[in-house]
Design a protein around this motif. Structure first.
Motif, PDB file in Angstrom:
ATOM      1  N   PHE A 492      19.124  41.913  26.248  1.00 31.01           N
ATOM      2  CA  PHE A 492      18.251  42.623  27.192  1.00 31.01           C
ATOM      3  C   PHE A 492      18.996  42.991  28.468  1.00 31.01           C
ATOM      4  O   PHE A 492      18.915  44.133  28.953  1.00 31.01           O
ATOM      5  N   ALA A 493      19.736  42.024  29.020  1.00 31.13           N
ATOM      6  CA  ALA A 493      20.453  42.277  30.272  1.00 31.13           C
ATOM      7  C   ALA A 493      21.508  43.361  30.088  1.00 31.13           C
ATOM      8  O   ALA A 493      21.649  44.251  30.946  1.00 31.13           O
ATOM      9  N   LEU A 494      22.252  43.314  28.985  1.00 36.63           N
ATOM     10  CA  LEU A 494      23.313  44.287  28.759  1.00 36.63           C
ATOM     11  C   LEU A 494      22.763  45.665  28.420  1.00 36.63           C
ATOM     12  O   LEU A 494      23.277  46.685  28.888  1.00 36.63           O
ATOM     13  N   ALA A 495      21.694  45.710  27.615  1.00 37.11           N
ATOM     14  CA  ALA A 495      21.126  47.001  27.226  1.00 37.11           C
ATOM     15  C   ALA A 495      20.485  47.704  28.408  1.00 37.11           C
ATOM     16  O   ALA A 495      20.528  48.940  28.504  1.00 37.11           O
ATOM     17  N   SER A 496      19.899  46.946  29.320  1.00 37.57           N
ATOM     18  CA  SER A 496      19.185  47.549  30.445  1.00 37.57           C
ATOM     19  C   SER A 496      20.103  48.345  31.363  1.00 37.57           C
ATOM     20  O   SER A 496      19.639  49.219  32.097  1.00 37.57           O
ATOM     21  N   ARG A 497      21.399  48.047  31.327  1.00 41.52           N
ATOM     22  CA  ARG A 497      22.317  48.720  32.249  1.00 41.52           C
ATOM     23  C   ARG A 497      23.469  49.401  31.520  1.00 41.52           C
ATOM     24  O   ARG A 497      24.460  49.768  32.152  1.00 41.52           O
ATOM     25  N   GLY A 527      23.690  56.186  48.706  1.00 38.31           N
ATOM     26  CA  GLY A 527      22.841  55.077  49.129  1.00 38.31           C
ATOM     27  C   GLY A 527      21.717  54.807  48.153  1.00 38.31           C
ATOM     28  O   GLY A 527      21.414  53.647  47.832  1.00 38.31           O
ATOM     29  N   LEU A 528      21.088  55.860  47.650  1.00 38.11           N
ATOM     30  CA  LEU A 528      20.015  55.699  46.679  1.00 38.11           C
ATOM     31  C   LEU A 528      20.539  55.092  45.379  1.00 38.11           C
ATOM     32  O   LEU A 528      19.901  54.211  44.786  1.00 38.11           O
ATOM     33  N   GLY A 529      21.718  55.552  44.954  1.00 40.95           N
ATOM     34  CA  GLY A 529      22.310  54.986  43.746  1.00 40.95           C
ATOM     35  C   GLY A 529      22.637  53.520  43.906  1.00 40.95           C
ATOM     36  O   GLY A 529      22.413  52.718  42.994  1.00 40.95           O
ATOM     37  N   MET A 530      23.165  53.140  45.052  1.00 42.60           N
ATOM     38  CA  MET A 530      23.517  51.743  45.286  1.00 42.60           C
ATOM     39  C   MET A 530      22.274  50.861  45.423  1.00 42.60           C
ATOM     40  O   MET A 530      22.292  49.685  45.042  1.00 42.60           O
ATOM     41  N   ALA A 531      21.197  51.400  45.972  1.00 42.35           N
ATOM     42  CA  ALA A 531      19.961  50.631  46.027  1.00 42.35           C
ATOM     43  C   ALA A 531      19.465  50.326  44.618  1.00 42.35           C
ATOM     44  O   ALA A 531      19.043  49.200  44.317  1.00 42.35           O
ATOM     45  N   MET A 532      19.517  51.331  43.754  1.00 37.29           N
ATOM     46  CA  MET A 532      19.147  51.099  42.357  1.00 37.29           C
ATOM     47  C   MET A 532      20.094  50.095  41.707  1.00 37.29           C
ATOM     48  O   MET A 532      19.664  49.241  40.913  1.00 37.29           O
ATOM     49  N   ALA A 533      21.388  50.168  42.021  1.00 34.25           N
ATOM     50  CA  ALA A 533      22.365  49.231  41.451  1.00 34.25           C
ATOM     51  C   ALA A 533      22.043  47.798  41.854  1.00 34.25           C
ATOM     52  O   ALA A 533      22.093  46.877  41.033  1.00 34.25           O
ATOM     53  N   PHE A 534      21.705  47.601  43.124  1.00 32.42           N
ATOM     54  CA  PHE A 534      21.396  46.253  43.602  1.00 32.42           C
ATOM     55  C   PHE A 534      20.139  45.721  42.928  1.00 32.42           C
ATOM     56  O   PHE A 534      20.094  44.556  42.496  1.00 32.42           O
ATOM     57  N   VAL A 535      19.121  46.564  42.803  1.00 36.30           N
ATOM     58  CA  VAL A 535      17.890  46.157  42.114  1.00 36.30           C
ATOM     59  C   VAL A 535      18.208  45.809  40.659  1.00 36.30           C
ATOM     60  O   VAL A 535      17.680  44.831  40.113  1.00 36.30           O
ATOM     61  N   THR A 536      19.077  46.588  40.038  1.00 39.33           N
ATOM     62  CA  THR A 536      19.448  46.346  38.643  1.00 39.33           C
ATOM     63  C   THR A 536      20.114  44.989  38.469  1.00 39.33           C
ATOM     64  O   THR A 536      19.788  44.227  37.553  1.00 39.33           O
TER      65      THR A 536
END
Length: 559
Positions: A492-497, A527-536
């Motif tokens: 799950f963790a690997l597929a999600s990203r 900035g928007l991409g990195m915010a999504m990255a941090f949430v991920t």
């Protein structure tokens, strides 16, 4: 095996085989056929091998293949130099705060490689965080073979660190002490006794690092192209994504990459089976570890520097960028804002849709690979049916299929003329890609669990009238479920990203977490991409941990 037994397991065997054919065999066979028959996409088997010579004669091919092997070798060497001293120190000595260091050195493995690479770019590029803080940048270093090696090493060295620390800890220091009694120096005792006894685990982990390095897409795409350092993965992507599209050439390069990956795994198996380093006393090793003494501060400094570079730098860069109002504003208090996180949760640019798509695909991938993996493992381990060896091979084959190869195979397979239906350009094509890439995780975990379960429990159930399906569902599944659940949570963790397959085969208009982040960087919304990255990172790390905690608590309650 009786006719009744065969009838009981046959549905399971057909289910496993059918799933493996659709998930694994179809894309692999499509790549082979496309490399041989260049016009097969139009339904023609004419002119076999006609374009193979032109592809192999391309002067760039030798350079890309050499670069691929060179990059993989450099990452292996760097990972060994970094991880072996840390692993040995962790195994043989009382390192202060050892559990904390274990967690900090595990985090880099949980950060998706392409996200870690983007964090390093934000730090070391011109006007990046390093230049803002200290007045200089390291862009020439980053966008080079050395830079790619460094970034990929920080992402993969935990594999070697944990393998070395656990293997050396199991070996212990007693045999080295015996060598020192007979006159060996500490260094000689380590090189001639401790290290050879730890060789199988070390060799396996280093070859896994090599396979991961030659298959990695995000770092070579982000750093290598700017440095003019093309590898097979980026070459395949270019032939698939740039006009004119060269599917036969992409298939040929895919087979070369598969050959390199398969060679790495075969070498690993050969090393592990060539010689047996076993102790003969059968006695458990003394778990007491020695104090570091005068080396305490240097060892702590080494752990601290590595943890900061591998975990601290990318995480701080990701968070700093996500909290920045504008990238040009830099590291300033008046530039800090939560607007990018608000935009993510406000569905800016389809962020919530991408998040929902990835989490849904992650859950579906975990469930489907769990089903195929546990049934395949049962057929291979617990039955004597003909063809079970083929099923076992098909569960291992994806280990040698890089993500870009799986994506190309799915494109080729599901664009054949005359198909009554096709999952291409739908979300189902991503599910197939994720399942193919990650199936070995659940299959191998389930196989190991079934091997540890004796046949007497299932036989006793049969004596009392249970069918094979009932015994499988009521007895074997509960016994293997802890291992299977752990593997499914990892899937799950690997597929999600997952990035590569998402970029190549995602249907038009459908975003995943990976494609969302990648496109935000390409469009300048860093900035928007990195915010999504941090949430991920937070979601894909915490959710599996919470689930594992709940599962362990549930098992304790039952006991």
């Amino acid at each position: 095996m009786s006719a009744k037994d065969i009838g009981g397991v046959a549905p399971a065997a057909w289910l496993a085989l059918g799933g493996l054919v659709v998930v694994v065999a179809v894309p692999f066979v499509a790549i082979v056929l496309q490399a041989i028959f260049p016009a097969i996409g139009m339904g023609s088997f004419a002119k076999p091998f006609s374009l193979l010579g032109a592809t192999l004669a391309d002067p760039r091919l030798l350079r890309m293949t050499g670069n691929t092997v060179l990059l993989g070798t450099c990452v292996v060497i760097a990972s060994a130099l970094l991880a072996i001293p840390l692993g040995v120190a962790r195994a043989l000595y009382r390192v202060p705060f050892a559990p904390v260091w274990d967690v900090l050195l595990l985090v880099p493995f949980m950060i998706p490689p392409y996200i870690a690479t983007l964090g390093w770019i934000m730090t070391l590029q011109p006007h990046g965080y390093l230049e803002q803080l200290f007045g200089f940048n390291l862009a020439p270093v980053l966008f080079s073979l050395f830079g790619m090696t460094l970034v990929m090493t920080f992402n993969t060295f935990p594999v070697v660190y944990f393998a070395v620390s656990r293997t050396v800890e199991a070996v212990g220091a007693r045999y080295a002490d015996v060598g020192r009694v007979f006159g060996a120096t500490p260094a000689r005792a380590f090189w001639r006794i401790t290290l050879p006894l730890s060789a199988p685990g070390l060799a396996a982990s280093l070859l896994l690092v090599f396979a991961a390095a030659i298959e990695e897409y995000g770092t070579p795409a982000a750093l290598g192209r700017r440095a003019g350092f093309d590898v097979l993965v980026t070459g395949i992507d270019t032939r698939v994504g740039d006009w004119p599209i060269d599917l036969p050439g992409a298939a040929t390069l895919s087979l070369l990459l598969v050959a390199l990956s398969l060679a790495a795994f075969l070498l690993q198996r050969w090393i592990l089976t060539r010689r047996s380093y076993q102790t003969v006393s059968g006695k458990p090793q003394n778990g007491d570890k020695r104090p570091l003494g005068y080396f305490t501060l240097p060892v702590l400094a080494l752990f601290g520097v590595v943890a900061f570079l591998s975990t601290g730098v990318p995480m701080l860069a990701i968070l700093s960028t996500a909290l920045s109002r504008t990238i040009s504003g830099g590291l300033a208090l008046d530039n800090l804002t939560l607007d990018n996180f608000a935009a993510v949760f406000g569905n800016s640019a389809g962020a919530l849709g991408a998040l929902a798509n990835s989490l849904t695909l992650g859950v579906a991938t975990a469930l489907l690979t769990g089903l195929i993996g546990v049934v395949s493992a049962y057929v291979v381990v617990k039955t004597r049916m003909r063809g079970r060896a083929l099923i076992d091979i098909m569960t291992v084959l994806p280990n040698a299929l890089p993500g870009i190869v799986v994506a190309v195979g799915l494109i080729l397979a599901w664009n054949m003329p005359g198909l009554p239906f096709t999952p291409y350009n739908t979300g189902f094509i991503l599910l197939l890609a994720y399942c193919c890439i990650l199936l070995p995780q659940t299959a191998r975990y389930a196989t190991a669990a079934f091997v540890q379960i004796g046949d007497n429990l299932e036989a006793a159930a049969r004596v009392f009238g249970a069918t094979g399906a009932v015994a499988f569902r009521r007895i074997l599944i509960p016994l293997v479920f802890p291992s299977l659940a752990s593997a499914m949570l990892l899937v799950f963790a690997l597929a999600s990203r997952e990035l590569v397959a998402s970029v190549v085969v995602a249907p038009v208009g459908m975003q995943t977490i990976a494609t969302f982040i990648w496109r935000q960087f390409e469009q300048g919304s860093v900035g928007l991409g990195m915010a999504m990255a941090f949430v991920t990172i937070v979601l894909t790390t915490l959710l599996p941990l919470v689930c594992l905690r709940l599962l362990s608590r549930k098992s304790l309650i039952k006991e």
